[in-house]
Design an enzyme around this catalytic site. Structure first.
Site, PDB file in Angstrom:
ATOM      1  N   LYS A  59       0.849  -1.179   0.000  1.00 48.03           N
ATOM      2  CA  LYS A  59       0.000   0.000   0.000  1.00 48.03           C
ATOM      3  C   LYS A  59       0.885   1.229   0.000  1.00 48.03           C
ATOM      4  O   LYS A  59       1.918   1.261   0.683  1.00 48.03           O
ATOM      5  CB  LYS A  59      -0.898   0.010   1.239  1.00 48.03           C
ATOM      6  CG  LYS A  59      -1.751   1.268   1.381  1.00 48.03           C
ATOM      7  CD  LYS A  59      -2.552   1.239   2.664  1.00 48.03           C
ATOM      8  CE  LYS A  59      -3.359   2.512   2.832  1.00 48.03           C
ATOM      9  NZ  LYS A  59      -4.134   2.518   4.099  1.00 48.03           N
ATOM     10  N   LYS A  90       4.755   8.243   1.416  1.00 46.20           N
ATOM     11  CA  LYS A  90       5.027   7.606   0.131  1.00 46.20           C
ATOM     12  C   LYS A  90       6.447   7.061   0.066  1.00 46.20           C
ATOM     13  O   LYS A  90       7.359   7.598   0.690  1.00 46.20           O
ATOM     14  CB  LYS A  90       4.801   8.634  -0.981  1.00 46.20           C
ATOM     15  CG  LYS A  90       4.835   8.052  -2.387  1.00 46.20           C
ATOM     16  CD  LYS A  90       4.502   9.130  -3.416  1.00 46.20           C
ATOM     17  CE  LYS A  90       4.517   8.546  -4.828  1.00 46.20           C
ATOM     18  NZ  LYS A  90       4.185   9.567  -5.852  1.00 46.20           N
ATOM     19  N   SER A  91       6.639   6.003  -0.698  1.00 47.48           N
ATOM     20  CA  SER A  91       7.944   5.373  -0.950  1.00 47.48           C
ATOM     21  C   SER A  91       8.581   4.817   0.313  1.00 47.48           C
ATOM     22  O   SER A  91       9.802   4.674   0.390  1.00 47.48           O
ATOM     23  CB  SER A  91       8.909   6.366  -1.622  1.00 47.48           C
ATOM     24  OG  SER A  91       8.378   6.849  -2.838  1.00 47.48           O
ATOM     25  N   ARG A  92       7.761   4.535   1.308  1.00 53.49           N
ATOM     26  CA  ARG A  92       8.223   3.980   2.585  1.00 53.49           C
ATOM     27  C   ARG A  92       9.144   4.945   3.345  1.00 53.49           C
ATOM     28  O   ARG A  92       9.854   4.540   4.258  1.00 53.49           O
ATOM     29  CB  ARG A  92       8.949   2.634   2.380  1.00 53.49           C
ATOM     30  CG  ARG A  92       8.031   1.526   1.847  1.00 53.49           C
ATOM     31  CD  ARG A  92       6.901   1.244   2.822  1.00 53.49           C
ATOM     32  NE  ARG A  92       6.098   0.092   2.444  1.00 53.49           N
ATOM     33  CZ  ARG A  92       4.963   0.166   1.728  1.00 53.49           C
ATOM     34  NH1 ARG A  92       4.523   1.337   1.326  1.00 53.49           N
ATOM     35  NH2 ARG A  92       4.280  -0.918   1.456  1.00 53.49           N
ATOM     36  N   LEU A  93       9.112   6.225   2.988  1.00 46.70           N
ATOM     37  CA  LEU A  93       9.892   7.236   3.715  1.00 46.70           C
ATOM     38  C   LEU A  93       8.986   7.863   4.772  1.00 46.70           C
ATOM     39  O   LEU A  93       8.646   9.047   4.720  1.00 46.70           O
ATOM     40  CB  LEU A  93      10.435   8.286   2.734  1.00 46.70           C
ATOM     41  CG  LEU A  93      11.355   7.728   1.650  1.00 46.70           C
ATOM     42  CD1 LEU A  93      11.813   8.843   0.713  1.00 46.70           C
ATOM     43  CD2 LEU A  93      12.572   7.035   2.275  1.00 46.70           C
TER      44      LEU A  93
END
Length: 220
Positions: A9, A188-191
């Site tokens: 997700k 977003k982007s696992r950041l």
């Protein structure tokens, strides 16, 4: 069939930064909890409680928060339950709130103590009658032969106490006094955004006993 490893997700609902967050973690928690409630997040008052037994094995369960203030986070349960026995041997515990729809997690750590008998009495008598009878009927965490045991106990104590069951001596409240908070906001982007609040030793000598918190950003 979809592989579990392929479930992903993208978190893009909000952000958490130092400028917009409270310097006091309790106020930040209150803000997020109110937003979870107003957003009608299912079971927004549900939290995981983690304890550690004498054999150093951790265990978790979900309970409902019943109060929070500068003294800590409060919930109520059976003192003879597994968590009650583990807290009696090791009073340190961890809490976690996960508001999936808001892509937020709050983690809280600290020492746990029982609330006063008066506070436990007040909350117990505010509960629905069925819940008060249930506190007597369930030998929580003990092995029973079947659901019939619970039903029979409920009938027994319902007949014994009628409309006025007293608070069982084995039932009451706990309060976790935090010394560590973490707030996690999916990005977003696992950041992801992750802020940690640690109680400073300076809190012991602070004027008016106001807690002093060290706020730091952690890598996700």
């Amino acid at each position: 069939m979809t592989s579990i490893a392929d479930l992903r997700k993208s978190y893009e609902r909000a952000e958490l930064n130092e400028d917009a967050s409270h310097t006091n973690p309790l106020l930040q928690f209150e803000k997020w909890l109110k937003e979870a409630i107003s957003s009608e997040v299912p079971e927004s008052n549900a939290m995981t409680v983690a304890t550690v037994a004498s054999n150093l094995r951790p265990s978790t369960r979900v309970v409902l928060i019943k109060g929070y203030d500068e003294n800590g986070i409060t919930w109520f349960t059976n003192y003879d339950s597994r968590k009650g026995q583990e807290l009696a041997g090791n009073p340190f515990a961890a809490l976690q709130f996960h508001w999936v729809e808001l892509e937020r997690v709050v983690r809280i750590e600290g020492v746990v103590e029982r609330v006063s008998a008066q506070e436990s009495d007040e909350y117990f008598h505010s509960r629905p009658l069925d819940s008060r009878i249930g506190a007597w009927a369930s030998p929580q965490s003990q092995v029973i032969s079947g659901r019939g045991v619970l039903v029979a106990n409920a009938v027994k104590y319902g007949a014994q106490f009628l409309l006025h069951p007293p608070r069982p001596p084995h039932w009451g409240g706990y309060r976790l006094k935090p010394d560590h908070w973490q707030f996690w906001q999916g990005r977003k982007s696992r950041l992801h955004d992750r802020l940690r609040y640690t109680l400073s030793p300076a809190s012991d000598s602070a004027q008016g006993n106001e807690p002093v918190w060290i706020r730091e950003r952690l890598a996700p």
